[in-house]
Design a protein around this motif. Structure first.
Motif, PDB file in Angstrom:
ATOM      1  N   PHE A   1       0.667  -4.364  -8.284  1.00  0.00           N
ATOM      2  CA  PHE A   1      -0.043  -4.656  -7.041  1.00  0.00           C
ATOM      3  C   PHE A   1      -0.157  -6.159  -6.789  1.00  0.00           C
ATOM      4  O   PHE A   1      -0.385  -6.931  -7.714  1.00  0.00           O
ATOM      5  CB  PHE A   1      -1.475  -4.110  -7.100  1.00  0.00           C
TER       6      PHE A   1
ATOM      7  N   LEU B   1       0.837  -1.205   0.000  1.00  0.00           N
ATOM      8  CA  LEU B   1       0.000   0.000   0.000  1.00  0.00           C
ATOM      9  C   LEU B   1       0.869   1.250   0.000  1.00  0.00           C
ATOM     10  O   LEU B   1       0.588   2.226  -0.685  1.00  0.00           O
ATOM     11  CB  LEU B   1      -0.926  -0.005   1.223  1.00  0.00           C
TER      12      LEU B   1
ATOM     13  N   TYR C   1      -8.559  -4.352  -2.346  1.00  0.00           N
ATOM     14  CA  TYR C   1      -8.897  -3.273  -1.416  1.00  0.00           C
ATOM     15  C   TYR C   1      -9.222  -2.004  -2.199  1.00  0.00           C
ATOM     16  O   TYR C   1     -10.183  -1.300  -1.897  1.00  0.00           O
ATOM     17  CB  TYR C   1      -7.716  -3.041  -0.467  1.00  0.00           C
ATOM     18  N   ILE C   2      -8.424  -1.748  -3.221  1.00  0.00           N
ATOM     19  CA  ILE C   2      -8.643  -0.539  -4.013  1.00  0.00           C
ATOM     20  C   ILE C   2      -9.951  -0.635  -4.788  1.00  0.00           C
ATOM     21  O   ILE C   2     -10.734   0.309  -4.802  1.00  0.00           O
ATOM     22  CB  ILE C   2      -7.430  -0.293  -4.925  1.00  0.00           C
TER      23      ILE C   2
ATOM     24  N   ASN D   1     -18.389   2.605  -4.683  1.00  0.00           N
ATOM     25  CA  ASN D   1     -19.385   3.671  -4.766  1.00  0.00           C
ATOM     26  C   ASN D   1     -19.351   4.373  -6.114  1.00  0.00           C
ATOM     27  O   ASN D   1     -20.368   4.851  -6.599  1.00  0.00           O
ATOM     28  CB  ASN D   1     -19.164   4.700  -3.672  1.00  0.00           C
ATOM     29  N   GLN D   2     -18.160   4.434  -6.696  1.00  0.00           N
ATOM     30  CA  GLN D   2     -18.023   5.112  -7.971  1.00  0.00           C
ATOM     31  C   GLN D   2     -18.544   4.222  -9.106  1.00  0.00           C
ATOM     32  O   GLN D   2     -19.205   4.682  -9.998  1.00  0.00           O
ATOM     33  CB  GLN D   2     -16.548   5.414  -8.214  1.00  0.00           C
ATOM     34  N   ILE D   3     -18.176   2.964  -9.042  1.00  0.00           N
ATOM     35  CA  ILE D   3     -18.490   2.030 -10.125  1.00  0.00           C
ATOM     36  C   ILE D   3     -19.203   0.838  -9.526  1.00  0.00           C
ATOM     37  O   ILE D   3     -18.558  -0.155  -9.180  1.00  0.00           O
ATOM     38  CB  ILE D   3     -17.204   1.519 -10.778  1.00  0.00           C
ATOM     39  N   PRO D   4     -20.521   0.923  -9.379  1.00  0.00           N
ATOM     40  CA  PRO D   4     -21.233  -0.154  -8.678  1.00  0.00           C
ATOM     41  C   PRO D   4     -21.002  -1.525  -9.290  1.00  0.00           C
ATOM     42  O   PRO D   4     -21.003  -2.517  -8.580  1.00  0.00           O
ATOM     43  CB  PRO D   4     -22.692   0.255  -8.809  1.00  0.00           C
TER      44      PRO D   4
ATOM     45  N   ARG E   1       2.515   2.307  -6.601  1.00  0.00           N
ATOM     46  CA  ARG E   1       1.522   3.190  -7.200  1.00  0.00           C
ATOM     47  C   ARG E   1       1.066   2.662  -8.556  1.00  0.00           C
ATOM     48  O   ARG E   1       0.038   3.043  -9.066  1.00  0.00           O
ATOM     49  CB  ARG E   1       2.124   4.574  -7.407  1.00  0.00           C
TER      50      ARG E   1
ATOM     51  N   LEU F   1      -3.964  -5.841  -2.152  1.00  0.00           N
ATOM     52  CA  LEU F   1      -4.049  -4.394  -2.330  1.00  0.00           C
ATOM     53  C   LEU F   1      -5.017  -4.046  -3.457  1.00  0.00           C
ATOM     54  O   LEU F   1      -5.841  -3.144  -3.325  1.00  0.00           O
ATOM     55  CB  LEU F   1      -2.661  -3.830  -2.633  1.00  0.00           C
TER      56      LEU F   1
ATOM     57  N   ARG G   1     -18.743  -4.348  -7.887  1.00  0.00           N
ATOM     58  CA  ARG G   1     -19.072  -5.039  -6.655  1.00  0.00           C
ATOM     59  C   ARG G   1     -19.104  -6.561  -6.849  1.00  0.00           C
ATOM     60  O   ARG G   1     -18.543  -7.316  -6.055  1.00  0.00           O
ATOM     61  CB  ARG G   1     -20.433  -4.562  -6.180  1.00  0.00           C
TER      62      ARG G   1
ATOM     63  N   SER H   1     -12.728   0.058  -2.525  1.00  0.00           N
ATOM     64  CA  SER H   1     -12.902   1.465  -2.167  1.00  0.00           C
ATOM     65  C   SER H   1     -13.489   2.250  -3.335  1.00  0.00           C
ATOM     66  O   SER H   1     -13.826   3.410  -3.189  1.00  0.00           O
ATOM     67  CB  SER H   1     -11.581   2.072  -1.703  1.00  0.00           C
ATOM     68  N   GLN H   2     -13.582   1.616  -4.509  1.00  0.00           N
ATOM     69  CA  GLN H   2     -14.172   2.318  -5.658  1.00  0.00           C
ATOM     70  C   GLN H   2     -15.614   1.893  -5.913  1.00  0.00           C
ATOM     71  O   GLN H   2     -16.229   2.356  -6.858  1.00  0.00           O
ATOM     72  CB  GLN H   2     -13.350   2.024  -6.927  1.00  0.00           C
TER      73      GLN H   2
ATOM     74  N   GLU I   1      -0.509   0.078 -10.820  1.00  0.00           N
ATOM     75  CA  GLU I   1      -1.423  -1.018 -10.515  1.00  0.00           C
ATOM     76  C   GLU I   1      -0.955  -2.349 -11.110  1.00  0.00           C
ATOM     77  O   GLU I   1      -1.370  -3.407 -10.669  1.00  0.00           O
ATOM     78  CB  GLU I   1      -2.850  -0.695 -10.965  1.00  0.00           C
TER      79      GLU I   1
END
Lengths: 443, 286
Positions: free
Chosen positions: B238, B229, B245-246, B252-255, B233, B242, B258, B249-250, B235
C-alpha cells in the motif's frame, strides 16, 4: 552518459515486461466449482482471505501452523462500504477474487443476488455447524433456503442500553424498561439541561436495529420476488416515536462518529445510547472522562415485560465465486468462527463479539469492566443476542437504502420533513433501484 | 544622492494607497491565511495528544505533550507498517514521476521537432487524455491487469503512473519555444545521432520543464488513491494514502489507532505540503 541513460531506460522496460509475464503465470482465472462438488483439492493449497479486521494474521497463523497443506494468506482493505465490497465485485467480474472474504450480514443478500458467493452447504461439516451458531445469524447466511449456506457467521452486534448510571441516579430516574418510560425520562433529562440520547441521521442500520427489535421487517423474499416494507406498521411506529422526541427537542442530533459527538458523551450532555456490543469500545474511547460512570441495561421494550432485542452490525466469512478450493475455504471459515482459540485471537485484535452460542463464554467476556463501574456488561449482551428475531431479512440493495433513507433523515433533522416521510420516500426509491437492477419486486 | 533614488522608487511604486484599503486587504489576507492554516495547526496539535485529551481538551491548543510517544507507538504498530507505506509512496511517486518525466519529455520533444503525418492528431489525442480523470481509468486498468494476472503487484500501481499526458503537452510547448531548430540541425551536422541529441542537447535546455513535469506527476501519483484501492490487497504494497484510509476505517474497531492516524497524517502532510509548495514555486519558474 547518453548511452548509459538510454541503456537504463531500455533495461527498465525489459524489467517491467519480464515482471508482467512472470506474474501472469500466477493465479488462474477459471470459474469455481459448484457446491455439489465440494471435494478436497489434491495437494497443498493456498487460500487468499480478504478482511478489514485488523490482526487477522494472528488467527491465520494459528491455523497455518496446524494445517501445513492449507495455508491462508490474509489480505486487507478498507471496511466493506469503504471500498472492499466494490473490489470484491470487480474481482469476481475479473475472475481473480480472493477465496474468502469478509461480508457483513446486510451486504450478503447483494452478493447472493449477484451470484458472488459460493453455496458451501455440501462442504463437510458446514450443515452440522448450524447448532453452534446463534439462530438468527444462521438464517442470515442461509436466507431461509433449503440446503444452502452462503457464508459462516462471524460476529454479531446485539443491542442494549448504555446509560450514565451516576446521572440517572442523581436525577432520580429509574432505568427505563419500556420506550414510553424512555420518552418520559427524556423529558426529565431535558429539564436538567441534558439530552437522553443522540439520534443519528446517518446510521440507518442502527435505525433498522430498532425496527428489528420491534419485530418489523424491511425486506422479504418468497423465493421469486422481494417484498419491500420500509414503511411497514412497525417501522412507521419506530419512526413516529423518534419523530416525537425530535419534535420536542428531547434528543440531540449531533453527527455520529465525529468529535462533536464524542464530546457530547464525554461532557455529560448526552446520557444514554442504544447501541451494539461493540459500542462499548466507541464509548470507552470517545468519552474517557466519564469512565466508571456508565452501565448497561437491556433495551427498552415496546410491550412491558418483553425482552426483545435488536442487532446492529456483524459480519460473516464467505467463499467468493471463482475460488478453486471451496472445500478448504469452508473448512477454514468454519474453524475461524467456531474454534475458541481463533475467536479469542480475533477478540483480542479486533474486539469482535462471536456469533456462536458459546462465544460469550470466552475468558475476555467474563470480567467486569472498570469503565462500566465493574459491571460485566457482556452478560446483558449475551442475553440480548438470544432474543434477536431470527426472521429479519436484509435487502439486496442496502447501500442505496442507507443513502436514500439517510437523505430523508437529514431532512427530518432539519425540520423540513419527517422520519416517516423519509421511510416512504426510501421505500419508493428502493423499489425503483431494485427494478433498475432487474431484481423482481412484488408491489 | 539619496533624494533622487527615493523619488525614483516612489514613482515606480505608483500612487500611494490609502491606509484604509491597505489594511482592508491585509485583513482579508490574514483571514485567508488563518483559514488555510487552522486545519494544519489542528492536525499538529491533535498529533501531540493522547486519546483521552483528543476529545476532551480544546481542539486548537495543546494538552499533555505526547507527540514523541505517539510517533513511537505509530512506529511500533504492526511492525512499523507505516514507514513501509511511506517508503512505498516515495517509490511509486518518485520512480513513477522520474520515468513519466522521461517519457513525456521524449514525446513532447518528438512532437515539437519532428514533422510526420498524423502529428497533430496524435497530439490532440494526448491532449484529450488530459481531460480523462484517472479515477475513470482505474476500473478498466484493473480488468486489463487482471487479464495478465498482475493485480496486487507493485507494477499494477507503478505502470499506470508513468503516463502523463499533461507532461507531454507541457514538454511539447516548452521544446517548441526553447530548443532552436538550428541547434538540433547543428548537432546533426556534427554527427550526433537523434537519441544523443535529445539527451545531450535537448534535455539540457528543457530542464525547467522537466522539473515541473516531475513535480506535478509526483504529487499526482502521491495523491492517487483510487487506483491502489482497486489494485492492491497486500498491505505491504500500500501507499500511505490508502493505508491511512484503511486505518481510519478501522477506528471503530480499534480505538487506539486513532492517535496513530492523526500523528501519521501529520507526518505525511508535512511532507506532501512541503512538496506541493516546492511544486508551485517551480511551476512559476517553469
Amino acid at each position: 552518459m547518453a548511452n548509459r541513460i538510454a541503456r537504463a531506460g531500455g533495461a527498465l522496460m525489459l524489467v517491467s515486461v519480464l515482471a508482467l509475464s512472470a506474474c501472469s503465470s500466477g493465479t488462474g482465472t477459471d470459474g469455481g466449482t459448484d457446491a455439489a462438488g465440494c471435494t478436497p483439492s489434491d495437494g497443498p493449497v493456498t487460500l487468499d482471505f480478504t478482511t478489514w479486521l485488523p490482526g487477522m494474521e494472528d488467527a491465520a497463523a494459528i491455523w497455518n501452523e496446524k494445517n501445513p497443506d492449507i495455508q491462508v494468506k490474509v489480505q486487507t482493505g478498507p471496511n466493506g462500504l469503504g471500498g472492499t465490497y466494490k473490489n470484491f465485485f470487480n474481482q469476481i467480474e475479473a475472475g481473480n477474487a480472493p477465496d474468502l472474504g469478509q461480508i457483513e450480514y446486510d451486504a450478503l443478500p447483494n452478493f447472493r443476488v449477484q451470484d458472488g458467493v459460493v453455496n458451501i452447504a455440501e462442504c463437510a461439516g458446514v450443515m452440522d455447524a448450524q447448532d453452534d451458531f446463534i439462530d438468527w445469524t444462521w438464517s442470515q447466511v442461509t436466507f431461509g433456503e433449503d440446503d444452502a449456506v452462503y457464508a459462516i457467521p462471524q460476529d454479531t452486534g446485539p443491542e442494549a442500553l448504555f446509560y450514565r448510571a451516576d446521572l440517572f441516579e442523581q436525577a432520580g430516574i429509574a432505568i427505563p424498561t419500556t420506550w414510553d418510560e424512555y420518552a418520559e425520562a427524556a423529558k426529565t433529562i431535558r429539564a436538567e439541561g441534558g439530552y437522553i440520547t443522540n439520534f443519528s441521521q446517518s446510521d440507518i442500520n442502527a435505525f433498522a436495529g430498532l425496527v428489528w427489535q420491534a419485530d418489523g421487517q424491511w425486506f422479504k423474499n418468497d423465493g421469486e420476488a422481494w417484498d419491500v416494507t420500509l414503511d411497514s406498521p412497525e417501522s412507521t411506529m419506530v419512526a413516529d416515536y423518534w419523530q416525537g422526541l425530535l419534535d420536542d427537542d428531547l434528543v440531540a442530533t449531533l453527527p455520529a462518529w465525529t468529535d462533536e459527538w464524542n464530546n457530547g458523551y464525554n461532557s455529560g450532555e448526552v446520557w444514554s445510547w442504544v447501541s451494539a456490543v461493540w459500542g462499548a469500545n466507541s464509548i470507552t474511547s470517545g468519552a474517557p472522562d466519564t469512565a466508571g460512570n456508565w452501565a448497561v441495561a437491556p433495551m427498552p421494550q415496546w410491550t412491558e415485560g418483553d425482552s426483545a432485542a435488536g442487532n446492529w452490525g456483524g459480519s460473516s466469512t464467505a467463499v467468493l465465486k471463482g475460488s478453486e478450493h471451496p472445500y478448504e475455504a469452508a473448512q477454514f471459515a468454519l474453524w475461524l468462527n467456531t474454534d475458541p482459540e481463533a475467536l479469542a485471537s480475533m477478540n483480542a485484535t479486533a474486539n469482535i463479539y462471536p456469533a456462536t452460542k458459546t462465544g460469550g463464554d470466552l475468558p475476555a467476556f467474563s470480567e467486569g469492566l472498570d469503565f462500566f463501574g465493574g459491571q460485566n456488561i457482556y452478560d446483558v449482551f449475551a442475553a440480548a443476542g438470544a432474543e434477536v428475531n431470527p426472521d429479519f431479512t436484509w435487502g439486496p440493495t442496502m447501500t442505496q437504502v442507507y443513502t436514500d433513507v439517510a437523505d430523508g433523515f437529514s431532512g427530518a433533522i432539519s425540520g423540513s420533513s419527517t422520519l416517516t416521510d423519509a421511510l416512504k420516500t426510501g421505500q419508493q426509491k428502493t423499489i425503483d433501484a431494485m427494478k433498475a437492477a432487474a431484481i423482481a419486486v412484488n408491489e | 544622492m539619496s533624494a533622487p533614488t527615493t523619488s525614483a522608487t516612489k514613482k515606480h511604486q505608483g500612487p500611494r494607497e490609502s491606509l484604509f484599503s491597505r489594511s482592508g486587504a491585509m485583513l482579508v489576507m490574514a483571514i485567508c491565511t488563518f483559514y488555510f492554516l487552522v486545519p494544519i495547526w489542528w492536525l499538529f496539535v491533535a498529533a501531540t495528544k493522547d486519546r483521552g485529551d483528543f476529545t476532551s481538551s480544546a481542539p486548537l491548543w495543546f494538552a499533555d505533550f505526547n507527540l514523541i510517544e505517539n510517533i513511537v507507538n505509530l512506529a511500533n504498530y504492526r511492525d512499523g507498517l507505516f514507514f513501509q507505506w511511506m517508503l512505498n509512496s516515495i517509490l511509486y511517486a518518485g520512480a513513477g514521476a522520474a520515468v513519466a518525466t522521461l517519457f513525456a519529455t521524449m514525446m513532447g520533444y518528438a512532437l515539437a521537432k519532428y514533422s510526420f503525418p498524423g502529428r497533430e492528431t496524435l497530439f490532440n489525442v494526448v491532449l484529450g487524455g488530459v481531460l480523462v480523470p484517472a479515477t475513470a481509468l482505474a476500473l478498466p486498468l484493473f480488468l486489463v491487469f487482471s487479464q495478465v494476472g498482475a493485480t496486487n503487484t507493485f507494477w499494477s500501481v507503478f505502470l499506470p503512473s508513468i503516463v502523463s499526458p499533461f507532461g507531454v503537452y507541457l514538454a511539447r510547448i516548452y521544446a517548441t519555444s526553447s530548443v532552436p531548430d538550428e541547434l538540433v540541425e547543428a548537432a546533426r551536422i556534427d554527427g550526433s545521432g537523434e537519441i544523443r541529441t535529445f539527451f545531450t542537447v535537448a534535455t539540457r535546455l528543457m530542464t525547467p520543464a522537466m522539473v515541473t513535469i516531475f513535480l506535478f506527476q509526483f504529487v499526482t501519483i502521491w495523491n492517487n488513491f483510487f487506483l491502489p484501492l482497486i489494485m492492491l490487497r497486500d498491505e505491504k504494497l500500500f501507499p500511505v494514502t490508502l493505508g491511512l484510509y484503511i486505518w481510519n476505517s478501522q477506528v471503530n474497531q480499534i480505538p487506539e489507532i486513532r492517535a496513530y492516524v492523526s500523528s501519521a497524517h501529520c507526518c505525511r502532510s508535512s511532507r506532501s505540503s512541503s512538496l506541493s509548495s516546492a511544486c508551485s514555486a517551480s511551476g512559476a519558474v517553469g
